[in-house]
Design a protein around this motif. Structure first.
Motif, PDB file in Angstrom:
ATOM      1  N   GLU A  96      91.793  63.990  54.596  1.00 52.46           N
ATOM      2  CA  GLU A  96      92.803  63.582  53.379  1.00 52.46           C
ATOM      3  C   GLU A  96      92.049  64.095  52.326  1.00 52.46           C
ATOM      4  OE1 GLU A  96      93.316  59.577  53.045  1.00 52.46           O
ATOM      5  OE2 GLU A  96      94.708  59.188  54.668  1.00 52.46           O
ATOM      6  N   ALA A  97      90.661  64.399  52.245  1.00 49.62           N
ATOM      7  CA  ALA A  97      90.165  65.229  51.083  1.00 49.62           C
ATOM      8  C   ALA A  97      88.866  65.662  51.603  1.00 49.62           C
ATOM      9  CB  ALA A  97      89.894  64.125  49.968  1.00 49.62           C
ATOM     10  N   MET A  98      88.143  66.732  50.770  1.00 48.48           N
ATOM     11  CA  MET A  98      87.220  67.234  51.081  1.00 48.48           C
ATOM     12  C   MET A  98      86.328  67.665  49.653  1.00 48.48           C
ATOM     13  SD  MET A  98      88.238  71.227  52.024  1.00 48.48           S
ATOM     14  CE  MET A  98      89.013  72.214  50.489  1.00 48.48           C
ATOM     15  N   ALA A  99      84.754  67.433  49.872  1.00 52.36           N
ATOM     16  CA  ALA A  99      84.141  67.704  48.742  1.00 52.36           C
ATOM     17  C   ALA A  99      83.863  69.149  48.429  1.00 52.36           C
ATOM     18  CB  ALA A  99      82.819  66.976  48.833  1.00 52.36           C
ATOM     19  N   VAL A 100      83.816  69.455  47.159  1.00 48.58           N
ATOM     20  CA  VAL A 100      83.837  70.962  46.732  1.00 48.58           C
ATOM     21  C   VAL A 100      82.785  71.053  45.906  1.00 48.58           C
ATOM     22  CG1 VAL A 100      84.958  73.018  45.638  1.00 48.58           C
ATOM     23  CG2 VAL A 100      86.124  71.315  47.236  1.00 48.58           C
ATOM     24  N   ALA A 101      81.655  72.064  45.819  1.00 51.55           N
ATOM     25  CA  ALA A 101      80.713  72.391  44.985  1.00 51.55           C
ATOM     26  C   ALA A 101      81.144  73.585  44.313  1.00 51.55           C
ATOM     27  CB  ALA A 101      79.483  72.878  45.507  1.00 51.55           C
ATOM     28  N   TYR A 102      80.977  73.493  42.841  1.00 49.42           N
ATOM     29  CA  TYR A 102      81.771  74.417  42.054  1.00 49.42           C
ATOM     30  C   TYR A 102      80.516  75.431  41.608  1.00 49.42           C
ATOM     31  CZ  TYR A 102      86.086  71.410  41.446  1.00 49.42           C
ATOM     32  OH  TYR A 102      86.855  70.576  41.813  1.00 49.42           O
ATOM     33  N   ASN A 103      81.334  76.676  41.169  1.00 49.19           N
ATOM     34  CA  ASN A 103      80.086  77.738  40.524  1.00 49.19           C
ATOM     35  C   ASN A 103      79.459  77.433  39.327  1.00 49.19           C
ATOM     36  OD1 ASN A 103      82.201  78.586  39.316  1.00 49.19           O
ATOM     37  ND2 ASN A 103      82.655  80.369  40.582  1.00 49.19           N
ATOM     38  N   ARG A 104      80.034  76.518  38.402  1.00 44.00           N
ATOM     39  CA  ARG A 104      79.631  76.334  37.245  1.00 44.00           C
ATOM     40  C   ARG A 104      80.086  74.615  36.725  1.00 44.00           C
ATOM     41  NH1 ARG A 104      83.636  79.653  36.585  1.00 44.00           N
ATOM     42  NH2 ARG A 104      85.204  79.390  35.236  1.00 44.00           N
ATOM     43  N   VAL A 105      79.377  74.125  35.981  1.00 44.87           N
ATOM     44  CA  VAL A 105      80.027  72.925  35.362  1.00 44.87           C
ATOM     45  C   VAL A 105      81.198  73.199  34.519  1.00 44.87           C
ATOM     46  CG1 VAL A 105      79.485  70.952  33.644  1.00 44.87           C
ATOM     47  CG2 VAL A 105      77.591  71.631  35.486  1.00 44.87           C
ATOM     48  N   LYS A 106      82.359  72.568  34.597  1.00 44.44           N
ATOM     49  CA  LYS A 106      83.483  72.677  34.083  1.00 44.44           C
ATOM     50  C   LYS A 106      84.060  71.617  33.262  1.00 44.44           C
ATOM     51  CE  LYS A 106      85.172  76.086  37.537  1.00 44.44           C
ATOM     52  NZ  LYS A 106      86.059  76.595  38.456  1.00 44.44           N
ATOM     53  N   PRO A 107      84.763  71.785  32.113  1.00 46.74           N
ATOM     54  CA  PRO A 107      85.317  70.963  31.246  1.00 46.74           C
ATOM     55  C   PRO A 107      85.829  69.529  31.869  1.00 46.74           C
ATOM     56  CG  PRO A 107      85.918  73.102  30.521  1.00 46.74           C
ATOM     57  CD  PRO A 107      85.506  73.199  31.711  1.00 46.74           C
ATOM     58  N   HIS A 108      86.462  69.730  32.996  1.00 48.43           N
ATOM     59  CA  HIS A 108      87.206  68.440  33.652  1.00 48.43           C
ATOM     60  C   HIS A 108      86.079  67.470  34.384  1.00 48.43           C
ATOM     61  CE1 HIS A 108      86.775  70.722  37.282  1.00 48.43           C
ATOM     62  NE2 HIS A 108      86.773  69.757  37.984  1.00 48.43           N
ATOM     63  N   GLU A 110      83.537  66.299  32.473  1.00 54.06           N
ATOM     64  CA  GLU A 110      83.269  65.560  31.482  1.00 54.06           C
ATOM     65  C   GLU A 110      81.663  65.222  31.586  1.00 54.06           C
ATOM     66  OE1 GLU A 110      86.413  62.947  29.223  1.00 54.06           O
ATOM     67  OE2 GLU A 110      85.627  62.200  31.368  1.00 54.06           O
ATOM     68  N   ALA A 111      80.612  66.327  31.808  1.00 55.54           N
ATOM     69  CA  ALA A 111      79.212  66.160  32.103  1.00 55.54           C
ATOM     70  C   ALA A 111      78.761  65.078  31.039  1.00 55.54           C
ATOM     71  CB  ALA A 111      78.722  67.618  32.138  1.00 55.54           C
ATOM     72  N   GLU A 112      79.030  65.089  29.723  1.00 55.33           N
ATOM     73  CA  GLU A 112      78.650  64.169  28.775  1.00 55.33           C
ATOM     74  C   GLU A 112      78.806  62.651  29.235  1.00 55.33           C
ATOM     75  OE1 GLU A 112      80.977  66.631  27.891  1.00 55.33           O
ATOM     76  OE2 GLU A 112      79.880  68.200  27.280  1.00 55.33           O
ATOM     77  N   ARG A 113      79.717  62.420  29.712  1.00 52.64           N
ATOM     78  CA  ARG A 113      80.180  61.233  30.049  1.00 52.64           C
ATOM     79  C   ARG A 113      80.078  60.640  31.293  1.00 52.64           C
ATOM     80  NH1 ARG A 113      83.986  63.382  26.708  1.00 52.64           N
ATOM     81  NH2 ARG A 113      84.198  62.605  24.494  1.00 52.64           N
ATOM     82  N   ARG A 114      80.202  61.438  32.401  1.00 52.25           N
ATOM     83  CA  ARG A 114      80.328  61.162  34.009  1.00 52.25           C
ATOM     84  C   ARG A 114      79.131  62.109  34.627  1.00 52.25           C
ATOM     85  NH1 ARG A 114      85.676  59.684  35.379  1.00 52.25           N
ATOM     86  NH2 ARG A 114      86.963  59.950  33.323  1.00 52.25           N
ATOM     87  N   PRO A 115      78.551  61.314  35.744  1.00 51.32           N
ATOM     88  CA  PRO A 115      77.535  62.089  36.817  1.00 51.32           C
ATOM     89  C   PRO A 115      77.848  63.390  37.104  1.00 51.32           C
ATOM     90  CG  PRO A 115      78.241  59.869  37.360  1.00 51.32           C
ATOM     91  CD  PRO A 115      79.171  60.300  36.576  1.00 51.32           C
ATOM     92  N   VAL A 116      76.993  64.433  36.810  1.00 53.87           N
ATOM     93  CA  VAL A 116      77.133  65.746  37.352  1.00 53.87           C
ATOM     94  C   VAL A 116      75.900  66.328  37.925  1.00 53.87           C
ATOM     95  CG1 VAL A 116      77.671  68.215  36.893  1.00 53.87           C
ATOM     96  CG2 VAL A 116      79.143  66.448  35.773  1.00 53.87           C
ATOM     97  N   LEU A 117      75.837  66.762  39.258  1.00 56.11           N
ATOM     98  CA  LEU A 117      74.568  67.550  39.584  1.00 56.11           C
ATOM     99  C   LEU A 117      74.687  68.991  39.500  1.00 56.11           C
ATOM    100  CD1 LEU A 117      74.089  65.388  42.740  1.00 56.11           C
ATOM    101  CD2 LEU A 117      72.797  65.401  40.711  1.00 56.11           C
ATOM    102  N   GLN A 118      73.632  69.706  39.300  1.00 54.15           N
ATOM    103  CA  GLN A 118      73.742  71.025  39.217  1.00 54.15           C
ATOM    104  C   GLN A 118      72.340  71.828  39.687  1.00 54.15           C
ATOM    105  OE1 GLN A 118      75.335  74.412  36.174  1.00 54.15           O
ATOM    106  NE2 GLN A 118      73.754  73.478  35.312  1.00 54.15           N
ATOM    107  N   ILE A 119      72.559  72.803  40.591  1.00 51.19           N
ATOM    108  CA  ILE A 119      71.286  73.143  41.150  1.00 51.19           C
ATOM    109  C   ILE A 119      71.538  74.796  41.150  1.00 51.19           C
ATOM    110  CG2 ILE A 119      70.639  71.397  42.378  1.00 51.19           C
ATOM    111  CD1 ILE A 119      71.245  72.612  44.937  1.00 51.19           C
ATOM    112  N   GLY A 120      70.242  75.423  41.197  1.00 50.02           N
ATOM    113  CA  GLY A 120      70.522  77.077  41.390  1.00 50.02           C
ATOM    114  C   GLY A 120      70.847  77.399  43.043  1.00 50.02           C
ATOM    115  N   LYS A 129      73.074  82.199  41.066  1.00 52.58           N
ATOM    116  CA  LYS A 129      74.417  81.447  40.753  1.00 52.58           C
ATOM    117  C   LYS A 129      73.883  79.951  40.626  1.00 52.58           C
ATOM    118  CE  LYS A 129      76.558  80.944  45.105  1.00 52.58           C
ATOM    119  NZ  LYS A 129      77.679  81.397  45.728  1.00 52.58           N
ATOM    120  N   PHE A 130      74.892  79.029  39.969  1.00 53.68           N
ATOM    121  CA  PHE A 130      74.568  77.750  40.102  1.00 53.68           C
ATOM    122  C   PHE A 130      75.724  77.043  40.822  1.00 53.68           C
ATOM    123  CE2 PHE A 130      72.247  78.861  36.341  1.00 53.68           C
ATOM    124  CZ  PHE A 130      71.241  77.976  36.235  1.00 53.68           C
TER     125      PHE A 130
END
Length: 215
Positions: A96-108, A110-120, A129-130
């Motif tokens: 029904e769903a799959m997890a997706v890693a993005y190539n950058r932190v995107k506006p949707h 809400e990195a200032e308000r919600r948990p976000v992980l980022q690695i090289g 890339k990230f």
């Protein structure tokens, strides 16, 4: 039959995949590499509707054969070249769903308000890339007991290592046991895979080993 309709000029590699009822003409491209040139076979699945569908069906069958019961499995993939392929695989598997890693932190995210992980991360075609995961996908991963990683091509394994690192960090933040990665799946392997990869790699096809040119 050339499913890409000869849209790329120049030197080509005729790619034949067991179970695929046609061959695919893939362009040979040259990338800068530390002052030299790396010649690779370019499998670019973006926009290739039929090819993604046909490869995805074959790959989904391999997932079922290797992994078996998928009731506790979450699929983790990465944008962008493998995303259409992963969509087909997930649909074929009834996920029904799959997890997706993005190539950058995107506006949707809400990195200032919600948990976000980022690695090289790094890959032959994308270089440095990230990769980023945000709250929705972190919570989806936290529901899993076993995991499969999926990309379009696995060569050096840089992207796969980064996906595994993201997954481990999610489990740590959620105070869950270390993740069990059942397998890694891709449309094609390219060259030799690192023995340090976190799980066996399964593909439906093979691409020629990249060639380093001095001239």
């Amino acid at each position: 039959m050339d499913v890409l309709q000869g849209l790329d000029s120049g030197e080509k590699f005729r790619w034949e995949v067991p179970g695929l009822p046609y061959a695919v003409e893939l362009p040979l491209v040259r990338l800068p590499a530390d002052g030299k040139t790396l010649k690779i076979t370019s499998l670019n699945l973006v926009g290739q509707v039929r090819l993604n569908r046909d490869l995805g069906v074959l790959l989904a069958k391999k997932v079922r054969d290797v992994v078996g019961d998928l009731s506790d499995v979450v699929l983790l993939t990465v944008v962008e070249k493998g995303l259409q392929l992963a969509q087909v695989v997930a649909e074929e598997l009834g996920l029904e769903a799959m997890a997706v890693a993005y190539n950058r932190v995107k506006p949707h995210m809400e990195a200032e308000r919600r948990p976000v992980l980022q690695i090289g991360a790094s890959s032959i075609t994308s270089g440095g890339k990230f990769l980023a995961l945000y709250e929705r996908d972190m919570n989806l991963l936290a529901r899993g007991k076993r995991f499969i990683l999926l990309d379009d091509v696995v060569s050096t394994g840089g992207t796969i290592f980064s996906l595994a690192d993201l997954l481990e960090e999610v489990m740590r933040l959620k105070e869950l046991p270390p993740p069990v990665i059942s397998a890694i799946f891709c449309a094609a392997v390219e060259g030799e895979q690192s023995p340090l990869l976190p799980a066996p790699v399964y593909s439906v096809g093979v691409l020629p080993k990249p060639v380093l040119e001095t001239a």
